[in-house]
Each structure stands twice: as structure tokens, then as C-alpha cells.
Design a protein around this motif. Structure first.
Motif, PDB file in Angstrom:
ATOM      1  N   SER A   1      -0.472   5.949   1.858  1.00  0.00           N
ATOM      2  CA  SER A   1       0.583   5.379   2.849  1.00  0.00           C
ATOM      3  C   SER A   1       0.243   4.225   3.322  1.00  0.00           C
ATOM      4  O   SER A   1      -0.761   3.708   3.498  1.00  0.00           O
ATOM      5  N   PRO A   2       1.216   3.311   3.690  1.00  0.00           N
ATOM      6  CA  PRO A   2       1.011   1.860   4.281  1.00  0.00           C
ATOM      7  C   PRO A   2       0.560   2.042   5.441  1.00  0.00           C
ATOM      8  O   PRO A   2      -0.085   1.013   5.774  1.00  0.00           O
ATOM      9  N   HIS A   3       0.630   3.087   6.199  1.00  0.00           N
ATOM     10  CA  HIS A   3      -0.113   3.362   7.594  1.00  0.00           C
ATOM     11  C   HIS A   3      -1.531   4.073   7.614  1.00  0.00           C
ATOM     12  O   HIS A   3      -1.983   4.140   8.584  1.00  0.00           O
TER      13      HIS A   3
ATOM     14  N   PHE B   1       7.226   0.693  -1.159  1.00  0.00           N
ATOM     15  CA  PHE B   1       6.937   1.942  -1.538  1.00  0.00           C
ATOM     16  C   PHE B   1       7.528   3.156  -0.390  1.00  0.00           C
ATOM     17  O   PHE B   1       7.158   4.353  -0.614  1.00  0.00           O
ATOM     18  N   GLY B   2       7.875   2.903   0.568  1.00  0.00           N
ATOM     19  CA  GLY B   2       8.377   3.820   1.606  1.00  0.00           C
ATOM     20  C   GLY B   2       7.002   4.242   2.523  1.00  0.00           C
ATOM     21  O   GLY B   2       6.149   3.774   2.377  1.00  0.00           O
ATOM     22  N   SER B   3       7.379   4.917   3.435  1.00  0.00           N
ATOM     23  CA  SER B   3       6.411   5.391   4.415  1.00  0.00           C
ATOM     24  C   SER B   3       5.859   6.807   4.210  1.00  0.00           C
ATOM     25  O   SER B   3       4.689   7.176   4.566  1.00  0.00           O
TER      26      SER B   3
ATOM     27  N   LEU C   1      -6.745  -3.898   4.436  1.00  0.00           N
ATOM     28  CA  LEU C   1      -7.306  -4.087   3.336  1.00  0.00           C
ATOM     29  C   LEU C   1      -7.757  -2.584   2.633  1.00  0.00           C
ATOM     30  O   LEU C   1      -7.773  -2.380   1.384  1.00  0.00           O
ATOM     31  N   PHE C   2      -8.149  -1.776   3.522  1.00  0.00           N
ATOM     32  CA  PHE C   2      -8.611  -0.601   3.406  1.00  0.00           C
ATOM     33  C   PHE C   2      -7.432   0.232   2.517  1.00  0.00           C
ATOM     34  O   PHE C   2      -7.604   0.927   1.530  1.00  0.00           O
ATOM     35  N   MET C   3      -6.375  -0.002   3.120  1.00  0.00           N
ATOM     36  CA  MET C   3      -4.889   0.660   2.691  1.00  0.00           C
ATOM     37  C   MET C   3      -4.706  -0.178   1.230  1.00  0.00           C
ATOM     38  O   MET C   3      -4.244   0.671   0.469  1.00  0.00           O
TER      39      MET C   3
ATOM     40  N   ILE D   1       1.175  -7.205   5.881  1.00  0.00           N
ATOM     41  CA  ILE D   1       0.591  -6.537   4.632  1.00  0.00           C
ATOM     42  C   ILE D   1       1.283  -4.973   4.525  1.00  0.00           C
ATOM     43  O   ILE D   1       1.952  -4.630   3.614  1.00  0.00           O
ATOM     44  N   GLU D   2       1.169  -4.486   5.772  1.00  0.00           N
ATOM     45  CA  GLU D   2       1.560  -3.265   5.728  1.00  0.00           C
ATOM     46  C   GLU D   2       3.165  -3.116   5.557  1.00  0.00           C
ATOM     47  O   GLU D   2       3.834  -2.131   5.226  1.00  0.00           O
ATOM     48  N   SER D   3       4.091  -3.876   6.211  1.00  0.00           N
ATOM     49  CA  SER D   3       5.491  -4.208   6.042  1.00  0.00           C
ATOM     50  C   SER D   3       5.778  -4.168   4.642  1.00  0.00           C
ATOM     51  O   SER D   3       6.806  -3.618   4.024  1.00  0.00           O
TER      52      SER D   3
END
Length: 294
Positions: free
Chosen positions: A222-224, A121-123, A49-51, A113-115
Motif C-alpha cells: 500500500s502507499p502508506h 492505486f488507492g489506499s 523508496l521502501f514502498m 511519492i506517496e500521494s
């Protein structure tokens, strides 16, 4: 000037940087504590959720030309709406079950969600510029403190105070705390407890999203970006006391400062000092510094 062979200028600089990191720890752990303290849910999706908060701010800017100040309102509202649906569809089914079920569910939700964001959008990290009104720096003689980082500390303190006041000093907070102790009685008095639970989960998500927007100009979007941070934040919550708002705020800022000092005194352990503190606290006070005893 030095103290025990350590440069005072370097020490003060790291103290300020630690305070800024502590601001993020405090806001994120605050959202986790609100959710756990009122709903009993270990919300591992908090980092996702932060991301999302940071990414939505980035999308608003890149796709719609909506800048930082509207985004710091719109992005948390969008994440909050997503959390409303998530709570009603999945989370509320687990309130009466063991904590491990909610942990596993929210862990799976976080991975999904991260996936999704990684596939879209890529890593690679996406840059998000500091708003023009907060560019520049304050000259403190021993260092230049960027206005944006000062804004992060001030905004975090305001969020922490407002959240504490809402939970501890308002009638709505009193009803919410009563519902956590005995939901059937509170429901019998005419309070819509399920709606309160839903809004509480959404409120915790909003806090995570605000932290994401605050972090966007500092960290790459970024997703991570929330994965590693949420592990540290869980440690902060454990140290402060699960469900304790005061404990989360004090532990968040305090551990950020300790981390900053460690970078000067013994840099090799700066990434693990928080977990060392957690181990020591749990040995002395298993419920955390401000955890409830019953």
C-alpha cells in the motif's frame, strides 16, 4: 513449561517473530546509515523508496507476469535509477547546507511519492503471494516457522554483511569514507567524488527497495506501508548511532527481539518500547551506542 509465569513456547515464538521484524529494521536502517554516514543527508524519503520497491514488484507481477525472483533484482534497480535522478536534480544541492534542509526536502519528496501512488492505486492494500519455492513451514516443535520468514532473516543478514564489507573493507569504501572527511583532497587525487555521492545515495535506495520486495508477501502493498515503519527505523538509527553501519545492524536485530519479548511480558508497551529505549540511550550516550565521538 513457564518462566516467571510466562509460557516458554510463547516466548520463543515471539523471539522469532521479533527477529523477523528486526531483519526489516536492520536493512532499512542500514540504508539510512549509509546515506547519512557518507552524505550527511537525513533521508526521510527512505520509507517511500521502501514502498516503491514493494509496489514495483507488485506491478511487475500483475502487469508483466514477472515473478518474485526476477523482481527482487529488477525492482531495486528501477528504484535505484529513480534515486540517481533524485540525487542529481535535488539532493546534491543541499550537501553544504544544514541537515534540516535535506530533511524537509526529502520529507516533501516522500509525501509526493506517496500521494502519486495513492492517486494511482488507492489506499487499499494489494496482495502479493509468497513465491512457490518458499511456501511451507519448518516444524520447530514449539511453532511452525514459514520458510519465507526464514528467508527474510537469512537475506537480511547477507545484505548487512555485504554492505558492511563494501564500506569498511574495500578500496571503494575507503575512498568514499575519505571523501566524507575531505572531499577536495580526494577529488584532487583523481576520484570522481560527485559520482561516488550519487551512487551512494542510489545504493541506499536499493537497500530500501530490496526490503520492500522482501516485505511485499508479508505486508499489504500500500502507499502508506513505509510511513509508520520509517519512523521506527529512524529511532533504530539514532539508537545504533547516526551513520554507524554496525550500530544499525545490531540495533535493528536487537530492538526487534526486545519488541518481541515485550509483546509477551507487557503487550501494552510493545509499540512504544523502541522509543523508550531510544530515550534511555540518548540520556546515557547522546551519539548512540556506536556513534562517532568526533
Amino acid at each position: 513449561m513457564t518462566i516467571f509465569g510466562i509460557s516458554v513456547v510463547l516466548l520463543l515464538s515471539q523471539l522469532l517473530l521479533g527477529l523477523i521484524n528486526g531483519a526489516f529494521y536492520a536493512v532499512l536502517s542500514l540504508g539510512l546509515s549509509v546515506i547519512f554516514g557518507t552524505l550527511g543527508i537525513i533521508n526521510f524519503a527512505h520509507g517511500a523508496l521502501f514502498m516503491m520497491g514493494a509496489f514495483i514488484a507488485w506491478m511487475l507481477l500483475e502487469w508483466l507476469g514477472i515473478g518474485y525472483w526476477p523482481a527482487i533484482v529488477l525492482s531495486p534497480l528501477i528504484v535505484g535509477a529513480f534515486a540517481l535522478v533524485l540525487e542529481q536534480v535535488l539532493i546534491r544541492r543541499l550537501y553544504k547546507l544544514d541537515h534540516v534542509y535535506a530533511f524537509l526536502l526529502t520529507f516533501g519528496v516522500a509525501m509526493m511519492i506517496e500521494s502519486l501512488f495513492q492517486n494511482a492505486f488507492g489506499s487499499a492494500g494489494k496482495p502479493y503471494a509468497v513465491p512457490p519455492s518458499l511456501r511451507g513451514a519448518l516444524d520447530l516443535d514449539f511453532m511452525f516457522l514459514p520458510y519465507y520468514r526464514l528467508w527474510i532473516v537469512v537475506a537480511s543478514l547477507v545484505l548487512c554483511v555485504v554492505t558492511w564489507f563494501a564500506i569498511e573493507r574495500t578500496s571503494l569504501g575507503a575512498k568514499l569514507r575519505a571523501a566524507t572527511e575531505n572531499a577536495p583532497i580526494v577529488q584532487a587525487l583523481g576520484v570522481n567524488v560527485p559520482r561516488m555521492m550519487t551512487l551512494t545515495y542510489a545504493g541506499g535506495a536499493v537497500l530500501a527497495a530490496i526490503a520492500g520486495v522482501l516485505a511485499a508477501p508479508i505486508y499489504s502493498v500500500s502507499p502508506h506501508m513505509g510511513t509508520d515503519l520509517v519512523i521506527v527505523v529512524f529511532a533504530v538509527v539514532v539508537i545504533g548511532g547516526m551513520g554507524s553501519i554496525k550500530g544499525s545492524v545490531i540495533a535493528g536485530f536487537g530492538l526487534g527481539i526486545i519488541e518481541g519479548i515485550t509483546r509477551v511480558v507487557y503487550p501494552e508497551s510493545s509499540s512504544t518500547v523502541i522509543f523508550l529505549v531510544m530515550a534511555i540511550v540518548l540520556l546515557v550516550r547522546p551519539r548512540g551506542l556506536f556513534g562517532r565521538t568526533s
